[in-house]
Design a protein around this motif. Structure first.
Motif, PDB file in Angstrom:
ATOM      1  N   GLN A  30       0.842  -1.195   0.000  1.00  0.00           N
ATOM      2  CA  GLN A  30       0.000   0.000   0.000  1.00  0.00           C
ATOM      3  C   GLN A  30       0.874   1.240   0.000  1.00  0.00           C
ATOM      4  OE1 GLN A  30      -0.814   2.382   2.593  1.00  0.00           O
ATOM      5  NE2 GLN A  30       0.137   1.532   4.420  1.00  0.00           N
ATOM      6  N   ARG A  31       0.360   2.261  -0.675  1.00  0.00           N
ATOM      7  CA  ARG A  31       1.031   3.558  -0.767  1.00  0.00           C
ATOM      8  C   ARG A  31      -0.041   4.651  -0.644  1.00  0.00           C
ATOM      9  NH1 ARG A  31       6.221   4.503  -2.718  1.00  0.00           N
ATOM     10  NH2 ARG A  31       6.674   6.646  -3.294  1.00  0.00           N
ATOM     11  N   THR A  32      -0.875   4.499   0.370  1.00  0.00           N
ATOM     12  CA  THR A  32      -2.008   5.398   0.544  1.00  0.00           C
ATOM     13  C   THR A  32      -1.641   6.719   1.199  1.00  0.00           C
ATOM     14  OG1 THR A  32      -2.547   4.370   2.664  1.00  0.00           O
ATOM     15  CG2 THR A  32      -3.550   3.427   0.693  1.00  0.00           C
ATOM     16  N   GLY A  33      -0.441   6.834   1.727  1.00  0.00           N
ATOM     17  CA  GLY A  33      -0.052   8.058   2.409  1.00  0.00           C
ATOM     18  C   GLY A  33      -0.219   8.014   3.907  1.00  0.00           C
ATOM     19  N   GLU A  34      -0.698   6.899   4.465  1.00  0.00           N
ATOM     20  CA  GLU A  34      -0.815   6.743   5.908  1.00  0.00           C
ATOM     21  C   GLU A  34      -0.402   5.321   6.277  1.00  0.00           C
ATOM     22  OE1 GLU A  34      -4.743   6.984   7.473  1.00  0.00           O
ATOM     23  OE2 GLU A  34      -5.679   6.053   5.726  1.00  0.00           O
ATOM     24  N   ASP A  35       0.345   5.191   7.354  1.00  0.00           N
ATOM     25  CA  ASP A  35       0.770   3.881   7.829  1.00  0.00           C
ATOM     26  C   ASP A  35      -0.393   3.187   8.529  1.00  0.00           C
ATOM     27  OD1 ASP A  35       3.297   4.306   6.866  1.00  0.00           O
ATOM     28  OD2 ASP A  35       4.102   5.042   8.765  1.00  0.00           O
ATOM     29  N   TRP A  36      -0.565   1.922   8.215  1.00  0.00           N
ATOM     30  CA  TRP A  36      -1.578   1.114   8.890  1.00  0.00           C
ATOM     31  C   TRP A  36      -0.910   0.423  10.069  1.00  0.00           C
ATOM     32  CZ3 TRP A  36      -3.717  -1.541   3.839  1.00  0.00           C
ATOM     33  CH2 TRP A  36      -4.311  -0.565   3.042  1.00  0.00           C
ATOM     34  N   THR A  37      -1.097   0.962  11.249  1.00  0.00           N
ATOM     35  CA  THR A  37      -0.465   0.451  12.459  1.00  0.00           C
ATOM     36  C   THR A  37      -1.523  -0.117  13.384  1.00  0.00           C
ATOM     37  OG1 THR A  37       1.251   2.154  12.268  1.00  0.00           O
ATOM     38  CG2 THR A  37       1.058   1.021  14.379  1.00  0.00           C
ATOM     39  N   GLY A  38      -1.397  -1.407  13.686  1.00  0.00           N
ATOM     40  CA  GLY A  38      -2.322  -2.063  14.591  1.00  0.00           C
ATOM     41  C   GLY A  38      -3.756  -2.051  14.115  1.00  0.00           C
ATOM     42  N   VAL A  39      -3.992  -2.369  12.844  1.00  0.00           N
ATOM     43  CA  VAL A  39      -5.337  -2.333  12.282  1.00  0.00           C
ATOM     44  C   VAL A  39      -5.804  -3.753  11.984  1.00  0.00           C
ATOM     45  CG1 VAL A  39      -4.995  -0.054  11.287  1.00  0.00           C
ATOM     46  CG2 VAL A  39      -4.472  -2.070   9.919  1.00  0.00           C
ATOM     47  N   SER A  40      -7.111  -3.929  11.986  1.00  0.00           N
ATOM     48  CA  SER A  40      -7.707  -5.181  11.542  1.00  0.00           C
ATOM     49  C   SER A  40      -7.817  -5.139  10.021  1.00  0.00           C
ATOM     50  CB  SER A  40      -9.089  -5.371  12.166  1.00  0.00           C
ATOM     51  OG  SER A  40      -8.993  -5.424  13.575  1.00  0.00           O
ATOM     52  N   VAL A  41      -7.249  -6.129   9.367  1.00  0.00           N
ATOM     53  CA  VAL A  41      -7.154  -6.130   7.912  1.00  0.00           C
ATOM     54  C   VAL A  41      -8.146  -7.148   7.361  1.00  0.00           C
ATOM     55  CG1 VAL A  41      -5.632  -6.440   5.924  1.00  0.00           C
ATOM     56  CG2 VAL A  41      -4.732  -5.471   8.039  1.00  0.00           C
ATOM     57  N   GLY A  42      -8.956  -6.708   6.434  1.00  0.00           N
ATOM     58  CA  GLY A  42      -9.841  -7.579   5.673  1.00  0.00           C
ATOM     59  C   GLY A  42      -9.399  -7.611   4.225  1.00  0.00           C
ATOM     60  N   LEU A  43      -9.500  -8.762   3.601  1.00  0.00           N
ATOM     61  CA  LEU A  43      -9.043  -8.953   2.230  1.00  0.00           C
ATOM     62  C   LEU A  43     -10.220  -9.421   1.397  1.00  0.00           C
ATOM     63  CD1 LEU A  43      -5.804 -10.864   3.203  1.00  0.00           C
ATOM     64  CD2 LEU A  43      -5.960  -8.447   2.631  1.00  0.00           C
ATOM     65  N   ALA A  44     -10.563  -8.648   0.380  1.00  0.00           N
ATOM     66  CA  ALA A  44     -11.715  -8.952  -0.465  1.00  0.00           C
ATOM     67  C   ALA A  44     -11.269  -9.032  -1.911  1.00  0.00           C
ATOM     68  CB  ALA A  44     -12.813  -7.899  -0.298  1.00  0.00           C
ATOM     69  N   THR A  45     -11.962  -9.854  -2.672  1.00  0.00           N
ATOM     70  CA  THR A  45     -11.659 -10.008  -4.092  1.00  0.00           C
ATOM     71  C   THR A  45     -12.530  -9.135  -4.973  1.00  0.00           C
ATOM     72  OG1 THR A  45     -13.208 -11.843  -4.301  1.00  0.00           O
ATOM     73  CG2 THR A  45     -10.957 -12.376  -3.671  1.00  0.00           C
ATOM     74  N   ALA A  46     -13.465  -8.405  -4.412  1.00  0.00           N
ATOM     75  CA  ALA A  46     -14.389  -7.600  -5.211  1.00  0.00           C
ATOM     76  C   ALA A  46     -13.669  -6.398  -5.813  1.00  0.00           C
ATOM     77  CB  ALA A  46     -15.564  -7.135  -4.349  1.00  0.00           C
ATOM     78  N   ASP A  47     -14.297  -5.828  -6.832  1.00  0.00           N
ATOM     79  CA  ASP A  47     -13.791  -4.632  -7.488  1.00  0.00           C
ATOM     80  C   ASP A  47     -14.412  -3.427  -6.803  1.00  0.00           C
ATOM     81  OD1 ASP A  47     -12.765  -2.711  -9.114  1.00  0.00           O
ATOM     82  OD2 ASP A  47     -13.597  -3.489 -10.979  1.00  0.00           O
ATOM     83  N   LEU A  48     -13.569  -2.590  -6.218  1.00  0.00           N
ATOM     84  CA  LEU A  48     -14.074  -1.456  -5.445  1.00  0.00           C
ATOM     85  C   LEU A  48     -14.745  -0.415  -6.334  1.00  0.00           C
ATOM     86  CD1 LEU A  48     -14.257  -0.242  -2.626  1.00  0.00           C
ATOM     87  CD2 LEU A  48     -12.029   0.815  -2.984  1.00  0.00           C
TER      88      LEU A  48
END
Length: 680
Positions: A248-266
């Motif tokens: 990821q290069r969203t501009g914010e660090d994901w620290t201590g987050v719950s991560v969900g992984l989806a195959t859908a097209d956003l």
């Protein structure tokens, strides 16, 4: 100043759902609501999508968010910190340039000293011949040698310094490229916040402490699945640990987050198509409302008091509001329109800018109440599109009769912007589609989307490719840390119990090698996507293979490489003869002899595959010999082609087996097999 500090709420990133490309982030904020009900929640990334922002109050119940919009504030940094990778790169760049300059200067001096040559004075016609000053020549040569020796010594030292500086600069540049983008600029600090208006009338007066969540979409996040398979020989089950490589290069660090992984097209639209029927006859169904309404009466007199107050005083600085709608061009022609009925929604859970809402948030931006302008809107002539914006849509063709029918862009209520009183007389109090063009945010999103071009790990497959026509979601078992550096990071999703048994397979007619395979069966109700799998047998790493997509209840085979402890040999013998009353039938008798030898420490079962010819000619007969089985084509973990024959042979430890078989082809004497009759 005190009210501004009280109204600012800090937020923490709680969970992220990563899709095939892009992610949806969920932030939590807590604080006391001021009497006015207006709060500013900070912490949003600069690269967030210009789509709608969803806000919801979690606690206490009965409180709703009546308005939500995104605002961007930028202010220069007073004294930039000297630390950081960017400062280190700048320092090393200067040192590298200085070392290169010294090296080039020494090279130039060496060239000048090496070019020194004795030049005799010009001889006149009447002058006698002079003796060559050998001593002066030797002194010049000694000077040149001594000077060059010193310069070359200094050049060696400077080249070593240049090499070290270049090496350190390359390392720093690589670290800067891989570093997190969750850092302010060196000169300007940008703050992206959500301005919310909270209606706490159902929970009492102002000052109530409450917790709310913000949900928004960001580009620049991708993921691919990965697995680790561990089992012991002889067991009928295995441990399959599902992992995911996330970048990821969203501009914010994901620290201590719950991560969900989806195959859908956003970015895929989820609106249901409207099927319209065609009727023949005079009676036709009523025409659907076009969303157009007459402009409200007295719209020009709405700003009479504002104009009578005189010119507005100028301010030193003002934050730049950014609308939450998508970047769309303004309409090309004046249209007057309103809106169809708003779909029902939970008034205590969603703001007008939520994903499910369609009410125009621009009306609430000006502080107008529900009764102002009786919810009638009008559009004025289009604005000039800025440079770099997409071209405007073609002009609308107005119908010959009836009210104007605005396009879908003009009916996108979440993207409508209400012009304020400072606009021209033809624009004030009217709605226009399209948010202001923000080149800075566009550049941030362009950099964030660069992660889509990252090279995939070995055997990795994009989730949208392996998922097919179905969408799946996987949630990590624990919270994870994923920095915004644009590189792959591995997170553990969870452990899945799968059925497993080892089979050995060989096709001696193609290759004299026996291969070990693991047959996996998915006994869960969740699909397993294609990706790399690290196979560990008896706590020893074996290899990294490619796991195919495994549907719930499916069975697939995973290759583990050659089994060196099992040997196979194959010999064939072809005998050609004739038969029939007049020798008009050609008989091709094929004898096949296969030998297997097990040198492993335990018993195994080897599946041997052969193939017999298949003919569609009625005058060609094929007779088989041997105890070979015809598999069911298209059923099971393998796809068998017509003509395949299978035989499963159990081999004890150190044992051997012999398989004899063959087939006989009878065909007219005038016909020949493709490729020749004599072949194995």
């Amino acid at each position: 100043m005190t009210a501004e500090v009280v109204n600012r709420w800090g937020s923490t990133l709680d969970s992220v759902v990563v899709y095939g490309q892009g992610a949806v982030c969920r932030r939590l904020a807590r604080g006391c609501v001021p009497p006015g009900g207006t709060v500013r929640v900070t912490g949003l990334p600069r690269s967030m999508d210009p789509g709608p922002l969803r806000a919801r109050v979690l606690d206490p119940p009965g409180v709703r968010v009546s308005e939500a919009r995104v605002e961007v504030e930028a202010e220069p940094v007073g004294v930039p910190a000297p630390e950081g990778l960017r400062h280190e790169v700048e320092r090393l760049t200067g040192e590298h340039a200085a070392a290169r300059y010294r090296r080039d200067h020494l090279v130039h001096l060496i060239a000048e000293v090496g070019a020194l040559r004795p030049v005799p004075p010009a001889r006149r016609r009447d002058d006698p011949h002079r003796r060559t000053p050998v001593g002066a020549w030797l002194e010049l040569a000694d000077f040149v040698d001594e000077r060059l020796a010193g310069l070359h010594t200094r050049l060696t030292e400077v080249e070593e310094v240049l090499r070290r500086a270049e090496h350190e600069l390359d390392i720093s540049v690589d670290k800067l490229a891989r570093s997190s983008t969750d850092a302010p600029s060196a000169h300007v600090e940008t703050t992206v916040s959500a301005l919310l208006v909270i209606d706490a009338s159902g929970a009492g007066a102002g000052g109530t402490e409450m917790e709310l969540e913000l949900e928004y979409a960001v580009p620049g996040a991708v993921w691919v699945p990965a697995y680790r398979l561990s089992y012991r020989q002889g067991d009928s089950s295995a441990r399959l640990v599902m992992r995911a490589s996330v970048a990821q290069r969203t501009g914010e660090d994901w620290t201590g987050v719950s991560v969900g992984l989806a195959t859908a097209d956003l970015r895929r639209g989820t609106e249901l198509p409207k099927l319209r029927s065609i009727r023949i006859g005079r009676r036709q169904p009523a025409t659907a409302p076009s969303g157009w309404r007459e402009p409200p009466a007295g719209l020009a007199d709405l700003f009479t008091g504002y104009d009578a107050a005189g010119p507005r005083p100028t301010t030193a600085s003002r934050p730049l509001p950014v609308a939450a709608g998508p970047l769309l061009p303004p309409p090309p022609a004046p249209q007057a329109y309103g809106g169809p009925p708003v779909p029902p929604m939970d008034p205590g859970s969603y703001s007008p800018g939520s994903y499910a809402g369609h009410a125009p948030p621009a009306r609430a931006r000006t502080g107008a109440g529900p009764g102002s302008a009786d919810r009638s809107f009008a559009a004025a002539p289009a604005l000039m599109a800025p440079a770099g914006a997409p071209p405007p849509p073609p002009p609308l063709s107005s119908p010959s009769a009836g009210p104007p029918r605005p396009s879908g862009v003009e009916l996108d209520y979440t993207d409508l912007v209400l012009s304020g009183p400072d606009e021209g007389s033809g624009r004030r109090g009217r709605l226009f589609p399209g948010s202001p063009f923000d080149p800075v945010a566009t550049e941030h999103r362009r950099r964030a989307e660069s992660v889509a071009t990252l090279p995939l790990p070995g055997h990795a497959v994009r989730p949208r490719v392996s998922a097919g026509s179905f969408d799946h979601r996987f949630d990590t078992a624990a919270r994870a840390d994923i920095p915004s550096d644009g590189t792959w990071h591995t997170v553990t999703v969870g452990e899945i119990a799968v059925g497993l048994h080892t089979e050995y397979l060989c096709i001696p007619s193609v290759e004299r090698t026996v291969y070990a395979t693991s047959v996996l069966s998915n006994t869960t109700d969740q699909a397993l996507l294609a990706g790399p799998v690290e196979v560990t047998v008896d706590d020893d790493f074996l290899l990294t293979a490619a796991l195919p997509t495994l549907a719930p209840g499916g069975v697939r085979r995973v290759g583990l490489g050659p089994a060196e402890g099992i040997r196979v040999t194959r010999r064939t013998n072809v005998h050609e003869s004739t038969a029939g009353l007049r020798n008009n039938i050609t008989v091709l008798d094929h004898h096949i002899h296969v030998e297997l030898a097990n040198r492993l420490a335990g018993p195994v079962t080897v599946e041997v595959r052969e193939r017999v010819p298949v003919s569609s000619e009625t005058d060609v007969r094929i007779e088989e010999r041997g105890e070979w089985t015809t598999p069911e084509y298209g059923i099971g973990p393998d796809h068998h082609v017509p003509g395949t024959r299978v035989r499963r042979v159990p081999l004890p430890a150190g044992g051997t087996a012999v398989l004899d078989g063959g087939y006989e082809i009878r065909m007219p004497a005038g016909k020949v097999l493709v490729g020749g009759n004599r072949r194995s």
